[in-house]
Design an enzyme around this catalytic site. Sequence first.
Site, mmCIF file in Angstrom:
data_model
loop_
_atom_site.group_PDB
_atom_site.id
_atom_site.type_symbol
_atom_site.label_atom_id
_atom_site.label_comp_id
_atom_site.label_asym_id
_atom_site.label_seq_id
_atom_site.Cartn_x
_atom_site.Cartn_y
_atom_site.Cartn_z
ATOM 1 N N CYS A 80 0.850 -1.202 0.000
ATOM 2 C CA CYS A 80 0.000 0.000 0.000
ATOM 3 C C CYS A 80 0.881 1.246 0.000
ATOM 4 C CB CYS A 80 -0.896 0.013 1.225
ATOM 5 S SG CYS A 80 0.071 0.056 2.736
ATOM 6 N N ASP B 32 -6.415 -17.583 -33.400
ATOM 7 C CA ASP B 32 -6.227 -19.000 -33.681
ATOM 8 C C ASP B 32 -5.779 -19.790 -32.465
ATOM 9 O OD1 ASP B 32 -6.512 -18.394 -36.464
ATOM 10 O OD2 ASP B 32 -4.510 -17.561 -36.361
ATOM 11 N N ASP C 103 -2.231 -15.909 -36.359
ATOM 12 C CA ASP C 103 -1.831 -14.645 -35.737
ATOM 13 C C ASP C 103 -1.686 -14.760 -34.223
ATOM 14 O OD1 ASP C 103 -4.390 -14.726 -34.784
ATOM 15 O OD2 ASP C 103 -5.155 -13.142 -36.086
ATOM 16 N N ASP D 139 -3.097 -20.332 -41.780
ATOM 17 C CA ASP D 139 -4.324 -19.545 -41.809
ATOM 18 C C ASP D 139 -4.138 -18.531 -42.932
ATOM 19 O OD1 ASP D 139 -6.789 -18.587 -40.889
ATOM 20 O OD2 ASP D 139 -5.752 -16.926 -39.901
ATOM 21 N N CYS E 82 3.271 1.807 2.809
ATOM 22 C CA CYS E 82 4.568 1.125 2.777
ATOM 23 C C CYS E 82 5.646 2.037 2.203
ATOM 24 C CB CYS E 82 4.493 -0.140 1.934
ATOM 25 S SG CYS E 82 3.328 -1.336 2.565
#
Lengths: 118, 743
Positions: free
Chosen positions: B13, B630, B626, B427, B16
Amino acid sequence: MLIVNLIGLSLVVLIIWWFWLKKPQSLKVSSNTVEIIVDNGVYSPSNIEIKLGQAVKLIFLRKDPSPCAEKVIFEKLGLSLDLPVNKPTEIRVKPEETGDYVFNCQMKMYVGHLKVNN
Amino acid sequence: MKNYRLSIGGMSCAGCVASVETALNSVPGVEEAVVNFAEHTAVVTGEMDIADVISAVKAASYDAAELKGGDEEAAEKEAIEFAYYRALLKKAGVAAIVGVPLFVGGMTGWFPEIDSENGQLTWLLLGLLTLGVMVYSGKHFFTGAWKSFRVHNANMDTLIALGTGAACLYSFVIVLFPDSVPSLARHAYFEAAVIIIGLINFGSALEMKARGKTSEAIKRLIGLQPKTARVLRDGKEVDVAISEVGLDETLRVRPGERIAVDGVIIEGHSSIDESMLTGEPMPVEKNVGDEVSTGTINSSGTFLFTSKRIGSDTVLAQIIDMVRQAQSTKPAIGRLVDKVASVFVPVVLIISVITFLIWFNLATENAASYALVTTMTVLIIACPCALGLATPISIMVGVGKAAEMGILIRNGDALQQAGKLTTIVLDKTGTVTEGKPAVTEIVPAKDADENSLLTIGASIEAGSEHPLASAIAMHAREKELALLKVENFAAITGQGVSGLVDNQSVLFGNTSLMKNHHVDISQLENKAQQLSQQGRTSMYLAVAGQLKGIIAVSDPIKKDSIEAIQRLHDLGMKVVMLTGDNQLTANAVAKQVGVDEVIAEVLPQDKAAKVVYFQERGEQVAMVGDGINDAPALAQANVGFAIGSGTDVAIESADITLMRGSLYGVADAIAISRATLSNIKQNLFGAFIYNTLGIPVAAGILYPLFGILLNPMIAGAAMAMSSVTVVSNANRLRFFKSKRQVT
């Protein structure tokens, strides 16, 4: 001559027992950090035992400048780490199954075991 | 004034940040400490010791480690390796200075017989000298052997220590108690122990030199990261260390400079040399809105860009990480060897004991001498390192070389599989073709006109993400047509789209869509077929159930697809093209590029099933796509290739990523995988043959037939050279060349 032969055969039995049958003592890890020194051909400690589900931070400190020691590979976990000389390098592991997770250098001359028990 | 950059772990956080800053500021000498919560880093300035800084952070219950530039780390690593190399050579030199005179003296009779007058004292002095050299040059073998032994492990050190230790011990026994063995066996082996230690140190030094070259690829990648960047802050240009560049900062790049972080151009344009990342030798034109990547070189213009990825998030950092990880993996072929290597040394120890016993029991004379020499030779000649190195060293060079060519191989298994492929499934869109379709023909029906057809088509496609949609939208923009309001838009997978445009129902898509909605397309069916035969994708547009025309779109074939497919054929591959297009269009493209088989009208979700179809016929299938659309097919294939255009490819998505958008990458990947696998096999064959022939010969198997007994010093030289040979053979892969580098 008999004595020499007996000594020879005993040596064969001792080699089999020491390197294959005798299980080395493991370091049971209760804290979540283990420092492993990489030097003189061995990981110290080289046998580490953790509980299933326990995440552990392994900090490797490579002191051996030989290129043999430059990588540590956890094949079963698909992890590898480059170890610079004299610089602590950490890796966090949390195996999902029990078993013996071997870690080693590229040539398997440095060998360590991370045993995960229930 | 020193300046350190640290990575800080454990900050959860903003609170810290204050704790870490307080801890840093408490270290004597720190003048300024700034913590960056987003990056989990801190920059500390002042006159302080970095160890104190790290301790202070750790004392505050956070983790800290110093972040260094790649160059610094590499330089430090090189310095350490060079020092170790020098130390090995020094150890080898000292052993040679003592060992060679001992050897020559023994051969020429300089030294008296051990059991002669003064002989015992002379040999004792020589023995002590040997011991000194053993401690200086060979101490590390003995400590390594002992430490390994304690943890029930045995390695190369064990063999060397036992071999040379036994020779030395036996020699001392002969010198101190010459009467304990028959006179013919009174021969000391001090020279052998020293020369073997020297040779092995020398071999390790040579191996280290050769190994340095195996990691050249990764060093080159690390070297691409510039150290500084020119950042615009408060209206001024300032040069800052790369570690200080934040996100969303504006950076200026001048001609000839390397780009410091990943980002997007906001002003200016240039051509960028991306060859170091993608292997693409031609510079790429970049304009406002285009991405630029770390490590690439600005060839011409000056431009401004905004930083979008820094540190370990840049494409370059991801490539380095992936290559590093892949270099540590082993293909299945290497795992078998690992099993042998893990039991190798104890097996050799057992063989050496058996050798001793056989000679001790069967030798007719000098049994103790023969038993010792053969045992020592067995221990020395066995080389687990050559076996262990055979696979990883070739993988390291092969994967690195592939990365230099813009081919990122995920792991050893992908590499092994790529070497065994028989069928390549491509493809079509974006792989064989550019993936940037453009409108080529607009054919209105009798009662329609081109502009109204394009207006309706572009309007309804405005909501679609299909690549064809953007081609139609672009064409409408070029013609400055105003789009109409669309309601009830729906995409029908594999068919087209539907919706209400100006309150009229519109259908826009392929023949199936029209037939399913009973639209009569007979008027333009022949024309559509004609266009398809020319490789165009024709889409019918119907308004209120009446056909209004055809819009034809064509996706140009990549300029090197035809040659690359030919090269795949030359490599013995069957090449298949998958596409969602109709059969006629697909056939036309297939004919142009020369694929063996074409499967048309495949729905995106069915691509994986087509891969299975070929696998079930015993083919080893690669799917090239790509990497985004795919994913299931890439995962199903034996090897999935994600093909990118430039550095925007999704690196994590496939077994092999091709940074350059050319199919040549597939052929190159297969070729380099085959070359690497054959290199591994050569190494393994050499290492296995060396050990399986060397050990029996060392044990004296040739002695009964031919009287040949191997000298332990020759065994030492052979052992030292075996690892060097393996590394040198792997280094040959560095000279692997693609059959065609330039596109």
